[in-house]
Design a protein around this motif. Structure first.
Motif, PDB file in Angstrom:
ATOM      1  N   ASN A  26      -7.795   3.017  -2.975  1.00  0.00           N
ATOM      2  CA  ASN A  26      -7.515   4.301  -1.955  1.00  0.00           C
ATOM      3  C   ASN A  26      -5.961   4.523  -2.159  1.00  0.00           C
ATOM      4  O   ASN A  26      -5.680   5.676  -1.687  1.00  0.00           O
ATOM      5  CB  ASN A  26      -7.575   3.579  -0.435  1.00  0.00           C
ATOM      6  CG  ASN A  26      -9.201   3.482  -0.239  1.00  0.00           C
ATOM      7  OD1 ASN A  26      -9.974   4.087  -0.995  1.00  0.00           O
ATOM      8  ND2 ASN A  26      -9.500   3.043   0.964  1.00  0.00           N
ATOM      9  N   SER A  27      -5.169   3.593  -2.668  1.00  0.00           N
ATOM     10  CA  SER A  27      -3.759   4.229  -2.759  1.00  0.00           C
ATOM     11  C   SER A  27      -3.567   5.131  -3.893  1.00  0.00           C
ATOM     12  O   SER A  27      -2.805   6.096  -3.751  1.00  0.00           O
ATOM     13  CB  SER A  27      -2.823   2.911  -3.091  1.00  0.00           C
ATOM     14  OG  SER A  27      -3.164   2.380  -4.425  1.00  0.00           O
ATOM     15  N   THR A  28      -4.555   5.026  -4.927  1.00  0.00           N
ATOM     16  CA  THR A  28      -4.553   6.238  -5.796  1.00  0.00           C
ATOM     17  C   THR A  28      -5.038   7.221  -5.229  1.00  0.00           C
ATOM     18  O   THR A  28      -4.546   8.307  -5.764  1.00  0.00           O
ATOM     19  CB  THR A  28      -5.327   5.590  -7.210  1.00  0.00           C
ATOM     20  OG1 THR A  28      -6.717   5.513  -6.823  1.00  0.00           O
ATOM     21  CG2 THR A  28      -4.930   4.323  -7.650  1.00  0.00           C
ATOM     22  N   GLY A  88      -2.360   9.123  -3.195  1.00  0.00           N
ATOM     23  CA  GLY A  88      -1.305   9.393  -3.895  1.00  0.00           C
ATOM     24  C   GLY A  88      -1.911  10.808  -4.575  1.00  0.00           C
ATOM     25  O   GLY A  88      -0.996  11.971  -4.576  1.00  0.00           O
ATOM     26  N   PHE A  93       0.859  -1.098   0.011  1.00  0.00           N
ATOM     27  CA  PHE A  93       0.159   0.060   0.062  1.00  0.00           C
ATOM     28  C   PHE A  93       0.729   1.185  -0.068  1.00  0.00           C
ATOM     29  O   PHE A  93       0.651   2.362  -0.786  1.00  0.00           O
ATOM     30  CB  PHE A  93      -0.780  -0.094   1.134  1.00  0.00           C
ATOM     31  CG  PHE A  93      -1.780   1.253   1.304  1.00  0.00           C
ATOM     32  CD1 PHE A  93      -3.140   1.302   0.625  1.00  0.00           C
ATOM     33  CD2 PHE A  93      -1.462   2.295   2.162  1.00  0.00           C
ATOM     34  CE1 PHE A  93      -3.751   2.450   0.750  1.00  0.00           C
ATOM     35  CE2 PHE A  93      -2.291   3.499   2.204  1.00  0.00           C
ATOM     36  CZ  PHE A  93      -3.560   3.485   1.389  1.00  0.00           C
ATOM     37  N   ALA A  94       1.858   1.169   0.777  1.00  0.00           N
ATOM     38  CA  ALA A  94       2.732   2.375   0.789  1.00  0.00           C
ATOM     39  C   ALA A  94       3.473   2.536  -0.573  1.00  0.00           C
ATOM     40  O   ALA A  94       3.620   3.866  -0.987  1.00  0.00           O
ATOM     41  CB  ALA A  94       3.908   2.151   2.103  1.00  0.00           C
ATOM     42  N   CYS A  99       2.550   1.464  -3.563  1.00  0.00           N
ATOM     43  CA  CYS A  99       1.821   1.875  -4.635  1.00  0.00           C
ATOM     44  C   CYS A  99       1.153   3.441  -4.350  1.00  0.00           C
ATOM     45  O   CYS A  99       1.007   4.174  -5.555  1.00  0.00           O
ATOM     46  CB  CYS A  99       0.299   1.199  -4.617  1.00  0.00           C
ATOM     47  SG  CYS A  99       0.691  -0.518  -5.070  1.00  0.00           S
ATOM     48  N   SER A 100       1.099   3.882  -3.082  1.00  0.00           N
ATOM     49  CA  SER A 100       0.812   5.342  -2.906  1.00  0.00           C
ATOM     50  C   SER A 100       1.788   6.230  -3.311  1.00  0.00           C
ATOM     51  O   SER A 100       1.482   7.262  -3.610  1.00  0.00           O
ATOM     52  CB  SER A 100       0.276   5.427  -1.280  1.00  0.00           C
ATOM     53  OG  SER A 100      -0.763   4.775  -0.970  1.00  0.00           O
ATOM     54  N   LEU A 129      -8.303  -1.377  -1.086  1.00  0.00           N
ATOM     55  CA  LEU A 129      -7.109  -0.974  -0.756  1.00  0.00           C
ATOM     56  C   LEU A 129      -6.364  -0.277  -1.926  1.00  0.00           C
ATOM     57  O   LEU A 129      -5.641   0.865  -1.837  1.00  0.00           O
ATOM     58  CB  LEU A 129      -6.322  -1.991  -0.165  1.00  0.00           C
ATOM     59  CG  LEU A 129      -6.152  -1.957   1.446  1.00  0.00           C
ATOM     60  CD1 LEU A 129      -5.191  -3.214   2.021  1.00  0.00           C
ATOM     61  CD2 LEU A 129      -5.846  -0.685   2.253  1.00  0.00           C
ATOM     62  N   PHE A 130      -6.187  -1.020  -3.003  1.00  0.00           N
ATOM     63  CA  PHE A 130      -5.747  -0.519  -4.157  1.00  0.00           C
ATOM     64  C   PHE A 130      -6.050   0.711  -4.817  1.00  0.00           C
ATOM     65  O   PHE A 130      -5.419   1.405  -4.975  1.00  0.00           O
ATOM     66  CB  PHE A 130      -5.759  -1.585  -5.301  1.00  0.00           C
ATOM     67  CG  PHE A 130      -4.999  -0.971  -6.616  1.00  0.00           C
ATOM     68  CD1 PHE A 130      -3.565  -1.045  -6.666  1.00  0.00           C
ATOM     69  CD2 PHE A 130      -5.721  -0.804  -7.701  1.00  0.00           C
ATOM     70  CE1 PHE A 130      -2.979  -0.543  -8.024  1.00  0.00           C
ATOM     71  CE2 PHE A 130      -5.212  -0.403  -8.867  1.00  0.00           C
ATOM     72  CZ  PHE A 130      -3.762  -0.236  -8.976  1.00  0.00           C
ATOM     73  N   TRP A 147       1.534   6.336  -7.204  1.00  0.00           N
ATOM     74  CA  TRP A 147       0.724   7.096  -7.697  1.00  0.00           C
ATOM     75  C   TRP A 147       0.943   8.671  -7.318  1.00  0.00           C
ATOM     76  O   TRP A 147       0.615   9.775  -8.120  1.00  0.00           O
ATOM     77  CB  TRP A 147      -0.671   6.738  -7.156  1.00  0.00           C
ATOM     78  CG  TRP A 147      -1.433   5.481  -7.556  1.00  0.00           C
ATOM     79  CD1 TRP A 147      -1.583   4.299  -6.915  1.00  0.00           C
ATOM     80  CD2 TRP A 147      -1.586   5.155  -9.099  1.00  0.00           C
ATOM     81  NE1 TRP A 147      -1.911   3.351  -7.572  1.00  0.00           N
ATOM     82  CE2 TRP A 147      -2.078   3.905  -8.937  1.00  0.00           C
ATOM     83  CE3 TRP A 147      -1.271   5.924  -9.907  1.00  0.00           C
ATOM     84  CZ2 TRP A 147      -2.486   3.050 -10.384  1.00  0.00           C
ATOM     85  CZ3 TRP A 147      -1.867   5.304 -11.324  1.00  0.00           C
ATOM     86  CH2 TRP A 147      -2.319   3.997 -11.321  1.00  0.00           C
TER      87      TRP A 147
END
Length: 418
Positions: A346-348, A351, A221-222, A224-225, A343-344, A228
């Protein structure tokens, strides 16, 4: 004479064609506006870099609230067709406001709110398409993949077209064109899409903490964030950097974005087929390494042709992230597909919120060129996170379906903007 059975067979074809057109037109409406937004705020609204970044951050926060509210309402009570129709009209109204208003606060408080409803039309259309496919016995995966391909196509032609309209005819004309796209969508939705009141979307699930592999899921998650965030910084800054510091043609920004979008589609497909042999961790490492090379190159390349050539690195970076990232979350969270997808997503969103703050702040204090140092730093930290993640356990469906590999540009990369 046409028999009832023949008519019954033709009607779904007309409905499917309407879905395809709505997917493309809503994609065009977003692709016309998002790539040029920072340039519009800078040149037309005369906003300082800090205010441009704040606009993106505020847009992301408002968009998250609106999309979650509408998603919850439509899953429990609403007729999606009616909701999509209203969202199209509100999106058109937002475009009219952006076309004729140049007051920063009005655009941020009213325009962004209206455009957040407009941007919700596309994901709600995907939900309605799935319900329609399941009800009529169609192959939902293939039908959804074709719809997503339409959105991807819109993002190939949309950014160059946006810059051509804005620079050739003015931002008022460009936003008017986006408003027309929304109006056409509304007409198609009203007269050709099916009505399915109070249909619940099975794929939406409440957010849950990972039951297994929590450390790896948190690191992913970290990562991907951060990835993004770097992409958001690039999209916000690049049009202004080209014009104000490199003194290159403004339309080059649209060509660069369209080139990257076009390259992302085959890369996503190839990544899906390569995941079985190479593993998702290896592909994510390739993505983040490509990101480092891309943002490092941006610090030194100033000519148009090299800037276009390095879009291949950008496409590897975003194409693999968008195609494999969600699947990696699902592998790390077996039995929690809905929570993993959330979760994915939310990472966008995280970001974009961070990107708006950093892009505006750094550009205000130093320069647009300095912003790319921030993006490079984000990707370097993402490398550390990705390299500490363990390989995800193998799933039975190692070859990902096409629908999971094609990008959902409906959310503009997670950015709920006009």
């Amino acid at each position: 004479m046409t028999t009832p059975s023949v008519t019954a067979r033709r009607l779904p074809d007309m409905t499917s064609a309407a879905f395809l057109l709505v997917a493309f037109l809503t994609g065009i409406a977003g692709a016309l506006q998002t790539p040029t937004l920072s340039l519009f705020l800078s040149t037309e609204v005369h906003a300082r870099p800090m205010m441009v970044g704040l606009f993106y951050t505020g847009s992301a926060v408002i968009g998250i609230l609106v999309s979650q509210l509408l998603a919850s309402w439509s899953d429990k009570r609403g007729d999606r067709r009616t909701l999509i129709f209203c969202c199209c009209l509100l999106g058109a109204l937002a475009c009219v406001l952006f076309a004729y208003n140049r007051n920063y606060l009005v655009l941020l408080l009213v325009g962004v709110l209206l455009s957040s409803f407009g941007s919700t039309a596309n994901p709600q259309m995907f939900a309605l398409a799935r319900e329609h496919a399941e009800k009529t016995g169609r192959e939902a995966v293939m039908f959804t993949s074709i719809l997503r391909a339409q959105v991807s196509l819109a993002w190939v032609v949309g950014p160059p077209l946006a810059f051509a309209l804005a620079l050739g005819f003015g931002f008022t004309f460009m936003y008017a064109a986006a408003a027309v796209a929304f109006v056409l969508c509304g007409a198609l939705v009203r007269y050709y899409l099916p009505s399915m009141p109070k249909a619940a979307l099975k794929t939406i699930a409440p957010l849950q903490a990972p039951r297994r592999h929590r450390r790896d899921a948190l690191l992913l998650f970290a990562a991907c964030s951060l990835m993004w965030t770097a992409n958001g910084i690039y999209l916000i800054t690049m049009p202004l950097y080209l014009v104000h510091e490199l003194h290159l043609p403004e339309k080059l920004g649209g060509v660069m974005m369209g080139t990257a979008a076009g390259l992302e589609i085959p890369i996503m497909l190839l990544a899906g087929y390569a995941a079985k042999r190479l593993g998702k961790r290896s592909l994510m490492r390739l993505a983040v390494a490509s990101g480092v090379l891309f943002y490092f190159s941006l610090l030194f390349i100033t000519a148009p042709l090299p800037l276009l050539l390095i879009q291949l690195l950008n496409a590897l970076f975003i194409g693999i992230l968008a195609g494999i990232g969600m699947l990696y979350f699902q592998d790390l969270m077996p039995g929690q597909a809905g929570a993993a997808t959330t979760l994915f997503t939310n990472s966008t969103r995280v970001g974009w919120i961070i990107a708006g703050s950093f892009a505006g702040g750094v550009a205000e204090l130093w320069s647009y060129h300095a912003v790319f140092y921030t993006a490079l730093a984000m990707v370097v930290v993402a490398i550390y996170c990705v390299w500490r993640i363990h390989e995800a356990p193998a799933r039975a469906e190692e070859s990902a379906p096409l629908a999971e590999l094609l990008p959902e540009k409906a959310d503009n990369g997670g950015l709920p903007l006009p």
